[in-house]
Enzyme design. Sequence first.
Site, PDB file in Angstrom:
ATOM      1  N   CYS A  18       0.446 -26.637  -7.251  1.00  0.00           N
ATOM      2  CA  CYS A  18       1.749 -25.767  -6.831  1.00  0.00           C
ATOM      3  C   CYS A  18       1.147 -24.309  -6.581  1.00  0.00           C
ATOM      4  CB  CYS A  18       2.939 -26.147  -7.501  1.00  0.00           C
ATOM      5  SG  CYS A  18       3.611 -27.405  -7.483  1.00  0.00           S
ATOM      6  N   HIS A  65      16.006 -22.171   4.167  1.00  0.00           N
ATOM      7  CA  HIS A  65      14.810 -21.777   5.159  1.00  0.00           C
ATOM      8  C   HIS A  65      14.193 -20.646   5.212  1.00  0.00           C
ATOM      9  CE1 HIS A  65      16.594 -25.394   7.163  1.00  0.00           C
ATOM     10  NE2 HIS A  65      15.638 -25.789   7.592  1.00  0.00           N
ATOM     11  N   GLU A 110      14.151 -30.679  -7.835  1.00  0.00           N
ATOM     12  CA  GLU A 110      12.763 -30.433  -7.240  1.00  0.00           C
ATOM     13  C   GLU A 110      12.288 -31.442  -6.382  1.00  0.00           C
ATOM     14  OE1 GLU A 110       8.531 -28.642  -7.795  1.00  0.00           O
ATOM     15  OE2 GLU A 110       9.995 -28.114  -9.210  1.00  0.00           O
TER      16      GLU A 110
END
Length: 123
Positions: A18, A65, A110
């Site tokens: 990540c 977004h 997640e």
Amino acid sequence: FYSPHLNDEDNKLTYGKCNNPNGHGHNYVVEVTLRGPVTTDTGMVMNIHDLKQYMNAAIMDTMDHKNLDKDVPYFENVVSTTENVCVFIWNNLKTLLPNPDSLFEVKIHETEKNIVKYRGDVK
């Protein structure tokens, strides 16, 4: 994830796949749990329509977004881990709810297997 407080090597060790100084994306699922008395006249702790409006203001309007690290001022100096995102959402909701003490838990999925829960400062 990428922490400006760590060097490149420590970021790689800490965040593994990540780790990315330019960020990476997630499609989180957020659950909010309230607690409190069920009012006699409505039969609810809070009208779900009202809760959705508070959630939209605290979550969607602020984060949807967006590149959290670049578009959300809170994350300029805070690493955007799911744990920190959960705390951020908690704090936003607390400021918006008419009864902040009714907020019991914020849970973020997640992934299917990576889930974070936050219930305020744990002592």
